[in-house]
Design a protein around this motif. Sequence first.
Motif, mmCIF file in Angstrom:
data_model
loop_
_atom_site.group_PDB
_atom_site.id
_atom_site.type_symbol
_atom_site.label_atom_id
_atom_site.label_comp_id
_atom_site.label_asym_id
_atom_site.label_seq_id
_atom_site.Cartn_x
_atom_site.Cartn_y
_atom_site.Cartn_z
ATOM 1 N N LEU A 146 73.064 20.191 65.810
ATOM 2 C CA LEU A 146 73.180 18.736 65.693
ATOM 3 C C LEU A 146 71.878 18.173 65.146
ATOM 4 O O LEU A 146 70.807 18.682 65.448
ATOM 5 N N GLN A 190 76.301 11.080 63.640
ATOM 6 C CA GLN A 190 76.522 12.519 63.562
ATOM 7 C C GLN A 190 77.984 12.837 63.260
ATOM 8 O O GLN A 190 78.288 13.693 62.430
ATOM 9 N N GLN A 198 78.943 18.279 70.075
ATOM 10 C CA GLN A 198 79.101 19.354 69.108
ATOM 11 C C GLN A 198 80.567 19.791 69.021
ATOM 12 O O GLN A 198 81.090 20.035 67.935
#
Lengths: 302, 436
Positions: free
Chosen positions: A82, A91, A139
């Motif tokens: 990340l 993200q 994630q």
Amino acid sequence: MLKVEHVTKYYGTILAVDDLSFEVKKGEIFGLLGVNGAGKTTTFRMITGLLDKNSGTITLNGKPIDYSVTDKIGFLTEERSLLTKLTVKEQAIYYGVLKGMQEQDILEKLDVLLKRFHIEEYKERKIKELSKGNQQKIQFITSIINDPDLLILDEPFSGLDPINVALFMDVIKELKEKGTSIIFSTHRMEHVEMFCEKLVVLVRGKSVLSGNLKQIKKDYRKKNIHIEAEHMDLEKLKEVKGVLEVIKTETEVVVKIASEENVNDVFNYVKKCEGVTKFVVEDASLNEIFLEKVGVMYENEM
Amino acid sequence: MKTKCKFLIKQSLKKKINTKWFKIANLLVLIFLIGIVNIDRIIRFFGGDFNEVTKIYVIDEANAYSLFESNFNSLKESLEDLGNYEIVSTTKRAEELKGEIENTKDFVLQILPSPTEYLTAQVISYDAISMITEQLLQTSLNTIKSHYVLETTGIKEEEIAALTSNVSIHKEITNPEGQTSENQELISMGLILIFIVPFFLLITMLTQMIGAEINDEKSTRSMEIIISNVSPQAHFASKIIASTSFVLIQALILVVDVAVALLVRLAFTKSIGLSGETSAQVLKLVQGIQSSGVLSLLLRGLPIMLLLFLFSFVLYAILAGVLASMTTNIEDYQQLQTPLMVLLAVGYYIAVISSTFDGALFIKILSYFPMLSFLIAPVLYLLGQTTILELFISTLICGGFTFFVFHYGLRIYKVGILNYSSRDLWKKIFKSMKEK
């Protein structure tokens, strides 16, 4: 469907993956097991196109893996991949767009997933401000945000508490129900046993055990018998035909036998004992099978 | 892939520009530049000894007081930054005034007629007078001397002008490409400031940017996710384009900052009041450039020079990207990029000294060297030491070399970005260069 056929990979003169073949069908969960350095991550990297293979073929839905199909692959790496200076929203957009998604679709999907993982309040927070467990959730979210046909999970449960492991498992099962092919690696055999249908065990890049989990366990001759009794002479029990090991725990005695045929011999001995309340025959655990298979390979190579 | 590449460029730029540190740094630079451009105003605002008025007691024995006063005052007005003076005509004797000027900056100026020099002067002060004051006096006295001679001798003004003017030298240069300036060194310094220094700084910034960004993506392992969705070529190109765009934006901001600083000065002084000496130098430089034909050379060679700069930007960006891909953290990258920075410094130094070594073969050869050519070749061309064809050849070589480095650098980049170990690094690099 993911098809890996006779794939071999060398790092210089070191053989990392040796003639590996397996397939993961639509809506199937596949376990790739092995100790550290067994070749799991190398295999994942070849599937995602990060590494070139020396020989063999890898196809997804019949097409060789290249940048025309990677949009339909979700990949969760072992380490946190990340960009920690970005916010959760940034993200998700970053990886989502790289998966060919539109920004609006990403945001809609992100809201749903953040809610599913009970972290909707972190949407505007920077990744580096989140705990290790929450980073793992982000994630995971970014790897499934594109509704992948193939989901690759490299150690997905690391850094998670049991509650969150259960949450991850539920989501993985939901994805399976939707038809996603899932391939994952873990060191925790109980996780594989909980929801894996097929598996491959790698030792130094070579498959030493593969197939359907139920069949593997069935084919494995050794069984475990769990016994609870008030009085039982353990030394005599060890002398019974086919008994390999007797383990006494706080609540019960576990007897490991060489094959199913020895169950009767043990039962004949146990029925003579006083206060028997439990006699349960179980297949050997995957952990035992793994330890034996991998252990033998290691010993042979040493 | 094009959309993804565009997105990566946008993200990369956003990451650099849309930060509070970028805004703070640029605000500080703006404040700093305003301060530099207006430094004299700031110094005056806080006050000091320079605020005191210096009295000049003039004892006029040559009957030239009124001429001196008007000349000195007009000079003082045009050079207002140079100090505060008050001219006082006096009939007192010098000996009497010595007591009055004791422990002060005031002084006595005695203007005397001379049978040999027409006019002389004597200055009596408690401490030594400043150099600027002395120059002011000298200039004023030189000017009134001409008038004094005209009035006292009957010589015509044209005769004095003809006598005092410099002997003019007419120059004819037959080589149209090789016109050199009479103020070659001055022009060279000006050109270095205009062309070389900004590009030197921008390339230093560019290499740092690329290195930091690639290392960030590598150290967080996000590179694996990125490269599994975008080809290394597209990723590499996005880094080069984004970093180059960023430094160009930063350069533009600096230009705007300078303009704002000058406007602030203009708002306070109603003129961009460079000090007398500086404005004279700037004027001399501009005149020098015009008279030397550098301007026409510049206009003719500008497209080629811009191409050379562009190639060099890309070349350094590629090299920085390749070096960054080989390292696993920013500290290692900084070590590895040191030779690159030294090479850049060498190019800068050679460009600076090129006007001193007119026609030096060694410098000419270096002007073809791709990583130095953008610093040396334009300077040599504008100094008239090389032709436009030679500049073009330097650009072609740089372009070709950039393509070559991109071709082989990409092979290293592909391997490097997913390599996390420094073990057998060079072996891996050489091996990757052989692989297609």
